[in-house]
Scaffold this active site. Structure first.
Site, PDB file in Angstrom:
ATOM      1  CD  GLU A  14      -1.415   4.693   4.535  1.00  0.00           C
ATOM      2  OE1 GLU A  14      -0.922   5.553   5.298  1.00  0.00           O
ATOM      3  OE2 GLU A  14      -2.073   3.708   4.943  1.00  0.00           O
ATOM      4  CG  ASN A  15      -0.801  11.502  -1.577  1.00  0.00           C
ATOM      5  OD1 ASN A  15      -1.338  12.571  -1.289  1.00  0.00           O
ATOM      6  ND2 ASN A  15       0.229  11.449  -2.392  1.00  0.00           N
ATOM      7  CB  CYS A  39      -8.842  -4.502  -3.760  1.00  0.00           C
ATOM      8  SG  CYS A  39      -7.626  -3.214  -3.407  1.00  0.00           S
ATOM      9  CD  GLU A  98      -5.406  -5.943  -1.200  1.00  0.00           C
ATOM     10  OE1 GLU A  98      -4.849  -4.833  -1.075  1.00  0.00           O
ATOM     11  OE2 GLU A  98      -6.160  -6.434  -0.343  1.00  0.00           O
ATOM     12  CG  ASN A 158      -0.411  -0.193   2.527  1.00  0.00           C
ATOM     13  OD1 ASN A 158       0.596  -0.867   2.689  1.00  0.00           O
ATOM     14  ND2 ASN A 158      -1.039   0.397   3.525  1.00  0.00           N
ATOM     15  CB  CYS A 190      -5.338  -1.339  -1.627  1.00  0.00           C
ATOM     16  SG  CYS A 190      -6.696  -0.604  -0.707  1.00  0.00           S
ATOM     17  CB  CYS A 239     -11.110  -2.307   0.190  1.00  0.00           C
ATOM     18  SG  CYS A 239     -10.428  -1.686  -1.361  1.00  0.00           S
TER      19      CYS A 239
END
Ligand code: THU
Length: 129
Positions: free
Chosen positions: A36-37, A87, A47, A34, A45, A84
């Site tokens: 992030e930002n 995904c 996946e 993953n 994610c 999720c």
């Protein structure tokens, strides 16, 4: 390899590091994590990071399986972490694109769920084609 890939996560906001490993029909394994930002929805994610990379590097090669592991608070999670909704939708598209079931391995310390196809995780899905 999914467990190893958690070390490459960029998760300074959630501190929840996820690793994914995608097995291709040619035997190649592509990993992702993953990313992030600070603008939260811009992150991705593990996946989808792994799958989009695999599909962009090997557009003609079916995906056999994806394994997922997660690490937080200094340890791998006891329970498997299910993907999720977004995904799941992307895994479904990959499965349909190659007309080949994508096996999903969700790895927790206590147990590993082995799902034979994304159809199990996304019933009654939207399919346009
Ligand atoms: N995350 C994944 O990478 N995969 C999942 O299956 C669940 C959630 C990420 C998104 C975010 O960076 C962090 O985990 C916490 O939600």
């Amino acid at each position: 390899m999914a467990k190893k890939a958690v070390n490459r996560a960029y998760a300074p906001y959630s501190h929840f590091q996820v690793g994914a490993a995608v097995l291709l029909a040619n035997g190649e394994i592509v990993v992702g994590s993953n990313q992030e930002n600070v603008a939260y929805p811009s992150g991705l994610c593990a996946e989808r990071t792994a799958l989009f990379y695999a599909n962009s590097q090997f557009p003609d090669t079916p995906v056999e399986a994806i394994a997922v592991a997660a690490y937080t608070n200094g340890d791998y999670t006891d329970d498997p972490v299910p993907p999720c909704g977004s995904c799941r939708q992307v895994i479904l598209e990959t499965q349909n694109r190659y007309a080949h079931p994508v096996k999903i391995l969700l790895c927790g310390k206590n147990e590993i769920y082995c799902v034979p196809s994304i159809a199990e995780l996304l019933p009654l899905s939207f399919q346009h084609l």
